[in-house]
Structure formats: structure tokens, C-alpha cells
Design a protein around this motif. Sequence first.
Motif, short mmCIF file in Angstrom:
data_model
loop_
_atom_site.label_atom_id
_atom_site.label_comp_id
_atom_site.label_asym_id
_atom_site.label_seq_id
_atom_site.Cartn_x
_atom_site.Cartn_y
_atom_site.Cartn_z
N ALA A 97 -4.59 -5.30 -16.04
CA ALA A 97 -3.84 -4.12 -16.42
C ALA A 97 -3.37 -3.30 -15.22
O ALA A 97 -2.58 -2.38 -15.36
N VAL A 98 -3.85 -3.65 -14.03
CA VAL A 98 -3.50 -2.90 -12.83
C VAL A 98 -2.08 -3.28 -12.40
O VAL A 98 -1.72 -4.46 -12.33
N ALA A 99 -1.26 -2.28 -12.11
CA ALA A 99 0.13 -2.53 -11.72
C ALA A 99 0.19 -3.24 -10.37
O ALA A 99 -0.75 -3.19 -9.56
N GLU A 100 1.30 -3.92 -10.13
CA GLU A 100 1.52 -4.57 -8.84
C GLU A 100 1.44 -3.55 -7.71
O GLU A 100 1.94 -2.44 -7.85
N PRO A 101 0.79 -3.91 -6.60
CA PRO A 101 0.67 -2.94 -5.51
C PRO A 101 2.02 -2.64 -4.86
O PRO A 101 2.93 -3.48 -4.86
N LYS A 102 2.15 -1.44 -4.34
CA LYS A 102 3.31 -1.12 -3.52
C LYS A 102 3.03 -1.64 -2.12
O LYS A 102 1.93 -1.49 -1.59
N GLU A 103 4.03 -2.25 -1.52
CA GLU A 103 3.87 -2.82 -0.18
C GLU A 103 4.96 -2.28 0.74
O GLU A 103 6.06 -1.98 0.29
N HIS A 104 4.61 -2.17 2.01
CA HIS A 104 5.61 -1.81 3.00
C HIS A 104 5.59 -2.88 4.08
O HIS A 104 4.56 -3.12 4.71
N LEU A 105 6.74 -3.51 4.28
CA LEU A 105 6.80 -4.66 5.18
C LEU A 105 6.98 -4.27 6.63
O LEU A 105 6.74 -5.08 7.52
N GLY A 106 7.42 -3.04 6.90
CA GLY A 106 7.66 -2.63 8.27
C GLY A 106 6.40 -2.21 9.00
O GLY A 106 5.31 -2.15 8.43
N ARG A 107 6.55 -1.87 10.28
CA ARG A 107 5.42 -1.56 11.13
C ARG A 107 4.86 -0.15 10.91
O ARG A 107 3.67 0.09 11.06
N GLN A 131 -13.86 -7.75 8.94
CA GLN A 131 -13.07 -8.79 9.60
C GLN A 131 -12.82 -9.88 8.58
O GLN A 131 -13.76 -10.40 7.98
N GLU A 132 -11.57 -10.23 8.36
CA GLU A 132 -11.26 -11.23 7.36
C GLU A 132 -11.72 -12.61 7.80
O GLU A 132 -11.90 -12.88 8.98
N ASP A 133 -11.92 -13.47 6.83
CA ASP A 133 -12.31 -14.85 7.10
C ASP A 133 -11.22 -15.55 7.90
O ASP A 133 -10.03 -15.43 7.58
N ALA A 134 -11.62 -16.29 8.93
CA ALA A 134 -10.64 -16.96 9.79
C ALA A 134 -9.79 -17.96 9.00
O ALA A 134 -8.66 -18.27 9.40
N ALA A 135 -10.32 -18.44 7.90
CA ALA A 135 -9.58 -19.44 7.10
C ALA A 135 -8.62 -18.80 6.11
O ALA A 135 -7.88 -19.49 5.42
N SER A 136 -8.62 -17.48 6.03
CA SER A 136 -7.77 -16.79 5.06
C SER A 136 -6.30 -17.00 5.38
O SER A 136 -5.85 -16.79 6.50
N ALA A 137 -5.56 -17.42 4.38
CA ALA A 137 -4.12 -17.62 4.54
C ALA A 137 -3.33 -16.64 3.67
O ALA A 137 -2.14 -16.84 3.42
N GLU A 138 -4.00 -15.60 3.19
CA GLU A 138 -3.36 -14.65 2.29
C GLU A 138 -2.24 -13.89 3.00
O GLU A 138 -2.46 -13.32 4.07
N PRO A 139 -1.03 -13.90 2.46
CA PRO A 139 0.04 -13.10 3.07
C PRO A 139 -0.26 -11.62 2.92
O PRO A 139 -0.78 -11.18 1.89
N PHE A 140 0.05 -10.85 3.95
CA PHE A 140 -0.26 -9.42 3.90
C PHE A 140 0.88 -8.65 4.56
O PHE A 140 1.30 -8.99 5.67
N PRO A 141 1.38 -7.59 3.89
CA PRO A 141 2.49 -6.82 4.45
C PRO A 141 2.06 -6.05 5.70
O PRO A 141 0.97 -5.48 5.74
N ALA A 142 2.93 -6.02 6.70
CA ALA A 142 2.59 -5.40 7.99
C ALA A 142 2.24 -3.93 7.85
O ALA A 142 1.36 -3.42 8.55
N GLY A 143 2.94 -3.21 6.97
CA GLY A 143 2.71 -1.78 6.82
C GLY A 143 1.61 -1.41 5.86
O GLY A 143 1.30 -0.24 5.69
N GLY A 144 1.00 -2.41 5.20
CA GLY A 144 -0.09 -2.15 4.27
C GLY A 144 0.36 -2.19 2.81
O GLY A 144 1.53 -2.36 2.50
#
Length: 276
Positions: free
Chosen positions: A223-233, A197-210
Motif C-alpha cells: 500500500a506504500v506509494a512509489e518513492p520520490k527519487e531525485h537523479l541529480g547530485r 555499508q551496503e553489501d558488495a554484491a548489491s546491484a540495486e539501482p539507486f538515484p544519486a540524489g536519494g
Amino acid sequence: MFEFSLDRVAICAVDQAQSPDGVPVGAPDDFHLIVKTAGDQFRDWFTRLCLYLVLQDEYERESGETVIIGTEYGNFGAMAGLQRTAAAKGRLMSAQYFPNALTSSASAFVNLAIGATGRNMTLNAAQLTPVVTLWQMLSALSKGSSSTGHLLIGDVYSPEALDDARREDAALRCESGVAYARLRAGGDYSARFDFWQEDAASAEPFPAGGRAWAVPRGAAPEAVAEPKEHLGRNGAFITADFLRMVQELAPGGSAVVECRATSGKRASVTVTKRSS
């Protein structure tokens, strides 16, 4: 910790808009050649996509295979169609139709089509569905009752499903599609799951699809590449991205997929390619 091998990854995405013959825009050209139309009056498009992905996969089948489907809306279209038909005819719904319109009917059709007799499960973990479904699949394979598993994750949004999804977030994109993977008991990869369970104070944006990312063996964080994100459900798209990353890993490398529920619950799985 689970061990497994990964033989195939595929995804089939379609547009909700339908052509005059009832086929969604974007359906593969060979769709009806593979799925065929026998018994089609009992299927919705989620079931058809699941059948297409599994039947398109050519390999030597076994009787004790496992089928696990992760979906939020799955056979929602079949259930809604059943109710519309009953309303139009002014009848009470007959029990004889229910086996073909239950929310787990896609897995039943897949099982029958390939003669699978192993574990059969349909689950809905909302935005955590990609991680929870993979967890259930690897749990089944680790018990030794099945050596082959078919993993299907995604949704095909009927009008009723879209209405329901938009009650929670009207701006969230809902793209129809189903991801597929054939896994088997083996030692090519190891997987570790985390739930918190994330911290209630966390304001980190997170994509809906992961989001998913790969970590080469011994790589520094920068050196790790930017993560792939999916904004949809729909979790199908991030699932396919993640599993393709897994296929491309060099020995010692890892791939991670992480999902977040509206409640702040988080889930992730880290898959590492083992040395030969």
C-alpha cells in the motif's frame, strides 16, 4: 531517537545561467527586496540563496538560534572568485578577503543577519549530506542549548564546481538549489537514524540524489506509494520532498529519506508523526 517540531519548509532553485545583471535565471522577484545589496560584493549566490530563505521566514526570532548548512560546493564560487581576482590583478591573495570567501561564509552571513548565537556549522558528507545534516541539527536541538534551528541543504554550482563534480560523473545532473527548514525543540515528531555499508554484491539501482517515501500508520508494504527519487547530485530537492512528506503525515505515519554514497555507504532517517 530524537524529538522535534517542524515549522516551515521551503526551497529556492535557480538556473546556473545568468541574466545580464548577474542574477541567475529563476531567482524570485522579491529577491533583492529581502536580501538587499549591502555587502553584496563579498557574497556568492549560494550565500544569497541561504539569506533569502532565512530572511523570508517571518517569525519571532530568538538570540540563541542554531544554523546548520549541508553542502558539497557551498561557497566554492566565492573561493574561486577570490582566486580569479588575485590572478587578474597579479597579486598575492590578501588575508583581509578570506573571512568573506571561506567555505563556511554562508552560515556566518546567516548568523549575522538574524543575530543567532547558537551552534553554527557547515558540513559536507557528499551524497549523504541530507541525512547527516539533519542528524546534526536534531542533535543540537536535543541538547537544549537552542530551541530553534535553521537547516539549509543544497548547492549553487559555479563553473569551477561543475567542472569538479563532472570529474566524478560527467553524466550526473547538477541543478542549483537550496532547501530550507525551520525546526524547533518539541514533540510533534520522532526521528531514527541508520547508517550502514551496503553489501558488495548489491546491484540495486539507486538515484544519486536519494529517495523518499511515506508510510501510513499500519499500512501493508504493497500500500506504500512509489518513492520520490531525485537523479541529480544536489540533495536539496530530495530534502524538500522528504520534509514536505513529514508535514503531511497523519498521526502514526512515517516518512523515510535514504541516501547512498559512491562508496556504498548508506544513510537514512525515519520520521514518525506522534499522536497528539
